[in-house]
Design an enzyme around this catalytic site. Structure first.
Site, mmCIF file in Angstrom:
data_model
loop_
_atom_site.group_PDB
_atom_site.id
_atom_site.type_symbol
_atom_site.label_atom_id
_atom_site.label_comp_id
_atom_site.label_asym_id
_atom_site.label_seq_id
_atom_site.Cartn_x
_atom_site.Cartn_y
_atom_site.Cartn_z
ATOM 1 N N HIS A 1 -2.203 -5.243 -2.118
ATOM 2 C CA HIS A 1 -1.885 -3.811 -2.103
ATOM 3 C C HIS A 1 -1.613 -3.317 -0.684
ATOM 4 O O HIS A 1 -2.132 -3.829 0.290
ATOM 5 C CB HIS A 1 -2.987 -2.995 -2.778
ATOM 6 C CG HIS A 1 -4.336 -3.069 -2.134
ATOM 7 N ND1 HIS A 1 -5.418 -2.371 -2.603
ATOM 8 C CD2 HIS A 1 -4.794 -3.757 -1.062
ATOM 9 C CE1 HIS A 1 -6.465 -2.613 -1.850
ATOM 10 N NE2 HIS A 1 -6.115 -3.456 -0.916
ATOM 11 N N ASN A 2 -0.735 -2.332 -0.615
ATOM 12 C CA ASN A 2 -0.368 -1.635 0.632
ATOM 13 C C ASN A 2 0.507 -2.458 1.568
ATOM 14 O O ASN A 2 0.766 -2.026 2.699
ATOM 15 C CB ASN A 2 -1.607 -1.161 1.406
ATOM 16 C CG ASN A 2 -2.593 -0.420 0.541
ATOM 17 O OD1 ASN A 2 -2.196 0.390 -0.289
ATOM 18 N ND2 ASN A 2 -3.876 -0.699 0.719
#
Length: 348
Positions: free
Chosen positions: A241-242
């Protein structure tokens, strides 16, 4: 389906280059070792020149420098034989266009927007408020959840899944088993257990992105995980994620990119690479297969390799010579230490 046939002059008229010899017809691209008279092959590396002489290929794609050694053969001379081969292969294997229509077993929510030019396969699902562009192909058992936006000519192969709220650019291709936008691995320790952090971002893929089979790109915790235009990701890759991945980067199979990693554009990342989280990798970085990336790479154009620790490719290659001799070198070092110790005792 009747195989396509092209003469050498027709190929060069479409793709450029210069044909030499007879203007023969060819029906497919084959490796030099397997090619027959109806096939065209290519020589990308001069060290394989002998294979051209032994090949039965009707024609061979070569560079101008290599062409002088093959008088009497049917040739196409190109600046980059490997790229030219890829373009010829595309002539014989054109992109499949959507056949407009929705299979009777597919489920399309009433609030979804699906143009008539889209092809929706058996048992596929299109969620509420999702918008598809023109000419998309959502094949059997593929799922696009609610509130997604897909650009023109997106292809989801069977059993691919796009979670809610994700955005896919034009001509994105997602292969079977890939999952775009599942929850990122975000947890906070609550003293005696783990508390799951809601992953409220999504995933945004740029134009012409291709995602391999069984690859996962996790949604962001608060902002989107992003992949830039033209980036190609192989099978069985994990993108945490991110992450922010630039344009025209390639990532080979079995690589794991930890959360919140920023990767530049035009990077080449080999198979089985692993990274720690929260680092940056500069544009045009090349990382060899199996490398453990433990810190940021801030200088553009670096070539890095090594299982552990990470180093420049030149340093790793130089040091790798000694790995198999470490035991012998250790014995010699101990012998020298003992000799020095004995000499010191004798001098007293």
């Amino acid at each position: 389906m009747i195989p396509a046939t092209y003469t050498l002059s027709q190929i060069t008229a479409r793709l450029g280059g210069e044909w030499r010899g007879e203007d023969i017809s060819v029906t497919a691209v084959r490796p030099l070792a397997d090619a027959q008279a109806e096939h065209i092959s290519f020589l990308a590396n001069p060290k394989y020149k002998a294979e051209v002489h032994d090949s039965s290929a009707g024609a061979v794609i070569v560079s101008a420098k290599a062409a002088d050694g093959f008088e009497g053969r049917n040739l196409i001379v190109a600046d980059d034989p490997y790229l030219y081969f890829a373009k010829v292969a595309r002539l014989f294997s054109p992109v499949v266009k959507a056949r407009g229509g929705i299979h009777p077993t597919a489920v399309v929510e009433p609030s979804a927007t699906v143009p008539a030019s889209c092809e929706i396969g058996a048992n596929a699902y299109i969620g509420a408020n999702t918008v598809l562009g023109e000419g998309c192909r959502i094949l059997a058992n593929a799922v696009v959840q609610h509130d997604c936006k897909l650009g023109d000519e997106v292809v989801l192969h069977p059993n691919a899944v796009v979670y809610y709220g994700c955005t896919l650019g034009r001509r994105v291709e997602i292969h079977s088993g890939a999952v775009i936008g599942a929850d990122g691995f975000g947890l906070a320790f609550a003293g005696d257990s783990w508390f799951k952090i809601p992953q409220t971002g999504a995933v945004t893929l740029g134009d012409d992105v291709e995602i391999g089979s069984n690859t996962n790109i996790d949604r962001g915790a608060m902002s989107d995980t992003t992949v830039g235009n033209g980036t190609k990701i192989d099978n069985q890759v994990q993108i945490g994620h991110n992450c922010k991945i630039g344009s025209h980067t390639v990532i080979a199979a079995k690589t794991g990119i930890s959360g919140s990693v920023t990767i530049g554009s035009y990077c080449i990342i080999g198979g089985g690479v692993g990274t720690v989280g929260h680092i940056e990798i500069a544009d045009k970085t090349t990382i060899g297969g199996g490398t453990s990336v433990t810190h940021s790479i801030t200088e553009s154009g670096k070539h890095l390799a090594g299982i552990f620790p990470m180093s420049t490719h030149k340093e790793w290659a130089r040091n790798a010579v000694y790995i198999h001799r470490l035991s012998e070198m250790n014995k010699r070092l101990k012998t020298l230490e003992q000799q020095l110790s004995d000499a010191g005792q004798d001098s007293k």
